[in-house]
Design a protein around this motif. Sequence first.
Motif, short mmCIF file in Angstrom:
data_model
loop_
_atom_site.label_atom_id
_atom_site.label_comp_id
_atom_site.label_asym_id
_atom_site.label_seq_id
_atom_site.Cartn_x
_atom_site.Cartn_y
_atom_site.Cartn_z
N LEU A 1 -10.77 7.94 -19.63
CA LEU A 1 -10.15 7.06 -18.64
C LEU A 1 -8.71 6.75 -19.03
CD1 LEU A 1 -10.38 5.30 -16.11
CD2 LEU A 1 -11.22 3.45 -17.59
N ALA A 2 -8.52 6.43 -20.30
CA ALA A 2 -7.17 6.07 -20.75
C ALA A 2 -6.20 7.23 -20.54
CB ALA A 2 -7.20 5.67 -22.22
N ARG A 3 -6.66 8.42 -20.86
CA ARG A 3 -5.80 9.59 -20.70
C ARG A 3 -5.46 9.79 -19.21
NH1 ARG A 3 -1.85 12.72 -22.13
NH2 ARG A 3 -1.90 14.68 -21.02
N ALA A 4 -6.45 9.65 -18.36
CA ALA A 4 -6.21 9.87 -16.93
C ALA A 4 -5.28 8.82 -16.36
CB ALA A 4 -7.54 9.86 -16.18
N ILE A 5 -5.46 7.60 -16.76
CA ILE A 5 -4.57 6.53 -16.28
C ILE A 5 -3.15 6.79 -16.76
CG2 ILE A 5 -4.03 4.09 -16.58
CD1 ILE A 5 -7.04 3.50 -16.45
N HIS A 6 -3.04 7.26 -17.98
CA HIS A 6 -1.72 7.58 -18.51
C HIS A 6 -1.06 8.69 -17.69
CE1 HIS A 6 1.48 8.21 -21.40
NE2 HIS A 6 1.22 9.50 -21.36
N VAL A 7 -1.82 9.72 -17.40
CA VAL A 7 -1.26 10.79 -16.56
C VAL A 7 -0.89 10.24 -15.18
CG1 VAL A 7 -1.82 12.95 -15.35
CG2 VAL A 7 -2.47 12.65 -17.75
N GLY A 8 -1.79 9.45 -14.64
CA GLY A 8 -1.55 8.89 -13.30
C GLY A 8 -0.32 8.01 -13.25
N ALA A 9 -0.03 7.38 -14.34
CA ALA A 9 1.16 6.52 -14.36
C ALA A 9 2.44 7.33 -14.28
CB ALA A 9 1.17 5.67 -15.63
N GLY A 10 2.31 8.64 -14.50
CA GLY A 10 3.50 9.48 -14.52
C GLY A 10 3.64 10.39 -13.31
N VAL A 11 2.76 10.29 -12.36
CA VAL A 11 2.82 11.25 -11.25
C VAL A 11 3.78 10.83 -10.14
CG1 VAL A 11 0.53 12.20 -11.65
CG2 VAL A 11 0.80 10.21 -10.15
N GLY A 12 4.24 9.60 -10.21
CA GLY A 12 5.26 9.16 -9.27
C GLY A 12 4.79 9.16 -7.83
N LEU A 13 5.75 9.26 -6.92
CA LEU A 13 5.40 9.21 -5.50
C LEU A 13 4.47 10.35 -5.13
CD1 LEU A 13 8.73 8.32 -3.68
CD2 LEU A 13 6.98 6.81 -4.60
N ASN A 14 4.61 11.48 -5.77
CA ASN A 14 3.79 12.63 -5.42
C ASN A 14 2.30 12.34 -5.55
OD1 ASN A 14 5.97 14.16 -4.88
ND2 ASN A 14 5.67 15.64 -6.52
N VAL B 1 17.09 -0.94 0.20
CA VAL B 1 17.48 -0.12 1.34
C VAL B 1 16.85 1.26 1.22
CG1 VAL B 1 19.42 0.94 2.57
CG2 VAL B 1 19.70 -1.33 1.54
N ARG B 2 16.16 1.70 2.26
CA ARG B 2 15.58 3.04 2.27
C ARG B 2 15.92 3.70 3.59
NH1 ARG B 2 15.40 1.84 -2.20
NH2 ARG B 2 13.66 1.94 -3.68
N PHE B 3 15.99 5.02 3.56
CA PHE B 3 16.36 5.76 4.77
C PHE B 3 15.18 6.57 5.29
CE2 PHE B 3 20.24 5.42 2.10
CZ PHE B 3 20.90 4.49 2.89
N VAL B 4 15.02 6.54 6.60
CA VAL B 4 14.04 7.41 7.26
C VAL B 4 14.71 8.03 8.47
CG1 VAL B 4 12.01 6.12 6.45
CG2 VAL B 4 13.07 5.52 8.63
N SER B 5 14.01 8.96 9.08
CA SER B 5 14.67 9.77 10.09
C SER B 5 14.40 9.36 11.53
CB SER B 5 14.28 11.24 9.90
OG SER B 5 12.88 11.37 9.88
N THR B 6 13.46 8.47 11.77
CA THR B 6 13.20 8.04 13.15
C THR B 6 12.97 6.53 13.19
OG1 THR B 6 10.77 8.22 13.18
CG2 THR B 6 12.01 10.24 13.63
N GLY B 7 13.25 5.98 14.34
CA GLY B 7 13.03 4.56 14.53
C GLY B 7 11.56 4.20 14.53
N THR B 8 10.75 5.07 15.07
CA THR B 8 9.31 4.82 15.06
C THR B 8 8.80 4.74 13.62
OG1 THR B 8 8.94 5.83 17.22
CG2 THR B 8 7.07 5.79 15.72
N ALA B 9 9.25 5.65 12.79
CA ALA B 9 8.83 5.60 11.39
C ALA B 9 9.31 4.31 10.75
CB ALA B 9 9.39 6.81 10.64
N ALA B 10 10.55 3.94 10.99
CA ALA B 10 11.09 2.73 10.37
C ALA B 10 10.26 1.51 10.76
CB ALA B 10 12.55 2.55 10.79
N ASN B 11 10.05 1.34 12.05
CA ASN B 11 9.31 0.16 12.51
C ASN B 11 7.86 0.17 12.04
OD1 ASN B 11 11.44 -1.01 13.95
ND2 ASN B 11 11.01 0.20 15.78
N ARG C 1 5.98 5.26 2.27
CA ARG C 1 6.87 6.17 2.97
C ARG C 1 6.54 7.62 2.62
NH1 ARG C 1 12.59 7.37 1.64
NH2 ARG C 1 12.19 6.23 -0.28
N LYS C 2 6.27 7.85 1.35
CA LYS C 2 5.92 9.20 0.91
C LYS C 2 4.62 9.66 1.58
CE LYS C 2 5.50 12.93 -1.71
NZ LYS C 2 6.41 14.06 -1.60
N GLN C 3 3.63 8.79 1.58
CA GLN C 3 2.32 9.15 2.13
C GLN C 3 2.41 9.44 3.63
OE1 GLN C 3 -0.79 6.17 1.61
NE2 GLN C 3 -2.32 7.76 1.41
#
Lengths: 346, 346, 346, 346
Positions: B118-131, C54-64, C229-231
């Motif tokens: 679990l610790a290892r997975a959480i550590h990895v997960g903390a680094g995956v960012g927005l992706n 401040v973040r940028f998106v490409s449509t008003g629908t997305a922003a709202n 926003r990413k999701q």
Amino acid sequence: MNFASDNAYAAHPAVMAALNDANSGAMMGYGADPVTARAQEAMREVLEAPEAVVRFVSTGTAANALVCAQLSPPYGRIYCHDDAHIETSECAAPEFFSHGAKLVTLPGTGGKLAPETLARAIHVGAGVGLNGGLNAMVSITNATEWGTVYTAAEVAALAAVAQGAGLPLHMDGARFSNAVASLGCSAADLTWRAGVDALCFGGTKNGAMAAEAVVFFDPAHAEGFDYRRKQAGHVFSKNRYLAAQMLALATDGLWLDLAGRANAHAQVLGEAVQAGGGQLLQPVQSNAVFATIRAETHARARAAGAQYYLWPDKSAEGLDPVPLRLVCAWDTPEADVAALAAILRG
Amino acid sequence: MNFASDNAYAAHPAVMAALNDANSGAMMGYGADPVTARAQEAMREVLEAPEAVVRFVSTGTAANALVCAQLSPPYGRIYCHDDAHIETSECAAPEFFSHGAKLVTLPGTGGKLAPETLARAIHVGAGVGLNGGLNAMVSITNATEWGTVYTAAEVAALAAVAQGAGLPLHMDGARFSNAVASLGCSAADLTWRAGVDALCFGGTKNGAMAAEAVVFFDPAHAEGFDYRRKQAGHVFSKNRYLAAQMLALATDGLWLDLAGRANAHAQVLGEAVQAGGGQLLQPVQSNAVFATIRAETHARARAAGAQYYLWPDKSAEGLDPVPLRLVCAWDTPEADVAALAAILRG
Amino acid sequence: MNFASDNAYAAHPAVMAALNDANSGAMMGYGADPVTARAQEAMREVLEAPEAVVRFVSTGTAANALVCAQLSPPYGRIYCHDDAHIETSECAAPEFFSHGAKLVTLPGTGGKLAPETLARAIHVGAGVGLNGGLNAMVSITNATEWGTVYTAAEVAALAAVAQGAGLPLHMDGARFSNAVASLGCSAADLTWRAGVDALCFGGTKNGAMAAEAVVFFDPAHAEGFDYRRKQAGHVFSKNRYLAAQMLALATDGLWLDLAGRANAHAQVLGEAVQAGGGQLLQPVQSNAVFATIRAETHARARAAGAQYYLWPDKSAEGLDPVPLRLVCAWDTPEADVAALAAILRG
Amino acid sequence: MNFASDNAYAAHPAVMAALNDANSGAMMGYGADPVTARAQEAMREVLEAPEAVVRFVSTGTAANALVCAQLSPPYGRIYCHDDAHIETSECAAPEFFSHGAKLVTLPGTGGKLAPETLARAIHVGAGVGLNGGLNAMVSITNATEWGTVYTAAEVAALAAVAQGAGLPLHMDGARFSNAVASLGCSAADLTWRAGVDALCFGGTKNGAMAAEAVVFFDPAHAEGFDYRRKQAGHVFSKNRYLAAQMLALATDGLWLDLAGRANAHAQVLGEAVQAGGGQLLQPVQSNAVFATIRAETHARARAAGAQYYLWPDKSAEGLDPVPLRLVCAWDTPEADVAALAAILRG
């Protein structure tokens, strides 16, 4: 003296007996048990719909919202009355289950949609393009949220409008039994013969503990529905206990008998309101009375221990006359009905 | 002879009696009734958690998925075992309720997560960012999907990892009673004292008809939960019938007694498997046996009418030895247990 | 002669130049580039809000819709005008992104909410309980869907109501620039100084290709927003091209200059409508004219090639007078404006 | 020297020129403009698919997730590779857009699924019932996340498996151009002729600013897609600017030319890795190199300013040899490629 809601009341002894009957030994889960099969068959018989797909869930919100998600895409427009339960009282469950469908609410006297109102709205909706979403379905409630009842002919007129636009028609029948009892027609006449595609047939408010039947008259409409129900946490592993309740109601016309009793109570109260100088806001056609009564009468009812909601605004206390809702159940004590009626008569 | 699942079995007489007790007259709906209040209090006493928020729902899938949605945003990462019920058996309900949360599944012997995994997975997960999304929560099942049991110390070790990363810990306790009965510890020791934040305390598999308690030990975790439950169609209008079931189980230690009976049945079968030359795939620690037995033994069991699933692959028929799962309930007939045991011993 | 919408028009040369400037060599993706940093800083300067996210998106629908999902839970009530773009023109995107939030729409003259209307609705909403959902946020549009403008004082009055109920205030500013240009106030006065919590600052309708800024004045409101926003697929890998557009608009007051031009065009048309005997349906306060004109005048405009929508009902063709909407952009040709004005004057 | 990602690079001059060309005067919005029509036609020509439905969106995540929501119900199972971008790098967008669909990930050498692996998984999935959800679709990535390429025959073999189970096949083609350039086949051969139902044809990583084409080869698969796209905020009002980018790439084979350049750069680096004693982890078949190199070489590359990710674990710093990913774009400077190649050769 509880007139707050029909869901404040109990389960019928026959329902309890059916639960006890079902409560013996092992049965396969998730609906693959004989009680479920019998209950489904019993519902199909009540509805004279041998091909219908019947599924059981435990709340009316689940029943309605699952049907909405089944019949509307996330970008769909669902037409319903301004006061529809799905709009006012389900915490946006239809939007949640459908992932965004828009309830397009329409005015209508006595809680009922008029065909021309619906037709006009569907016409407008057909022109809103991507901005407004896609016409998806129509939902009506019978008996309505104002205690009135659509006749089979009225349902058919709405169904004709919906069908003309290619839209399925859903009936929220939390108090469907009361509507049938009121009209004296058959359940089939009021549903599939009139053009209803999906029915939520309520048990909870009519003698069950927590049971509703979702009925798709055309099996094509039910495709994938069991997955949807499962994903929403509404597939019971011990489904027999859900089914047994509806089986009891469907047996020997109990559903109709109980609804008739509740309706009769409401008639008594409605007449008392009028005799006492109150005003009926709607004709009493099912198990609820919507009326205004004098503040003095209201005060005496409260003093006598009567529970009910001021309506539609629960914060209307202090007005004279006072608008209120009185709801009866199959097991509202006759003595309570008589006592409140006496107060209402003044 | 049904050993397919504990949910194939019935409700305990005390549960039925409690339903009958609750079934009298009018009570306010949606949980504002005295039965609900008593049941909540009884659950808090069982858990020695006077501040806990207790809510009742009717299915385990609803309980788990609602908790996931409560504790994880749509973009959250939920850490659980590869074989977690929320991953394999709930039709993606957690994803549906949470609106997209990702179950990050991890391997672990005997259905149990190891702290370092679990610790290892959480550590990895903390680094995956927005992706990859945001670390959100940890979910474990006790007793596990493989019939094993986490001890309080093992739970505490996982909770320490979760807390170190700021993540709440959920316990899917569909068979929580079996775990407590197996360990002989207190319910509190195995939950909040060990660092569990939310518990789904199962009733359905242990003598109820359809009832689970969702427990948040810190009320802050429950903020808005009632709305969420309502929006998902999981608020019963006649909540007393849901509450009554859990009240019966919580009274006089019935939950523990029933779980102990089921566990004892499994012990008998586990010993019989070994005596007959079969292999236990997991130690028998709760109410299920995971084992391989000879094809010939399997054939005799089937011939005697024994129902059970080959496991984990239901299509394993034809192998020798045959892998299977045997699940016992509080009311699996002793005669059935004895009969199957005799066959297993050969 | 296109008066159908401001989004029918082109991008300003300075925007194109900024894109060209940004188009050189490698930069790290997903917003970790210097153009994005400069554009965010420029927006913060325009808004005099050094702490704003401040973040940028490409449509008003997305922003709202992203802001709605950020500020409302799935079971939330979002208060807005009956004609709000989020209600009428975004295909239920707020419901989709938020997973079910309910838009509670309110009437109001000229597309504007009155504080007392909002206060009353919030009060009602506070009493609807689980059935109706939880008060979550307020959304207003400035300039409104009817071309009118909320003054800073009017925004502040609404914000006071919202804040009094603990609700954040969102401003859909698809035409925010037009509002500021019309009022001659500062962007800060019209937003955070007046109590706005989240602003969608439109670029697309005002000289950008496709760019909107989402601004949270309190960083606490932006927690997790990047994941959201990413999701939703609204994080650009080459974010510099989104940022460059807003950077160009934010530089040297271009945003205000362009909006002023569009507004001036609308003034010309509004005066022509009145000179020709038409009726303004709303005062002309931004870049759109809502009016009725004689059918004969309408016919001549169409014959001259003028494109515009009949409003609010696109199927109003045949009425006399004809209700319509005329929208101007920064680059609507002056000759077109003059030509249509001449026709309108008759 | 940026080898971190192909999305770190710029837009091609022809793309900028197309944007400038499109940037004149008024055009109707939301895709009803001539640039969009031309771009759609150009894409259909590239794909030799005159009946295909072509839509443009601005990010690959949006493209993929919208297709997943289009082809899978909320309770669907989507089969893909363990390392699929939709699983690892889109923040659970497919789950969010589809409202809960489960990504069932499968192992496979070189980032590629083997038909027998897929067939086995689909077979298992067909047996999981309500618990596990409904088989819904298959998704592959070409070029893959490991820089390898499925041949047309390999795609056809997977498509045959999918079709045999009635499942549509989606191709994530963020680097589709690189795959076609690598194989020297036609775009049609690699997609619809091989059985692909939906293609996300990437532009962003191959010379566009932010543009992807979603292609449904059978229009029936696109039903309602525009609503879905709108509801997700992915319909541009000024769609011409999205379309212009893809139009430029589709014109005169620019897409193929640019992809070929990027691929050629990767070949140079791949050969240099081997010449310097490093190990290719995958054959170099598109525009990326996955390899291990000596820590000393890595140190010199870093010292020379080379940017790239250690792979798959960004925290692998300190290992010897070091695993890494080098990605080339059409405009990675030849001097940079040569410089890094020299370092790699040692």
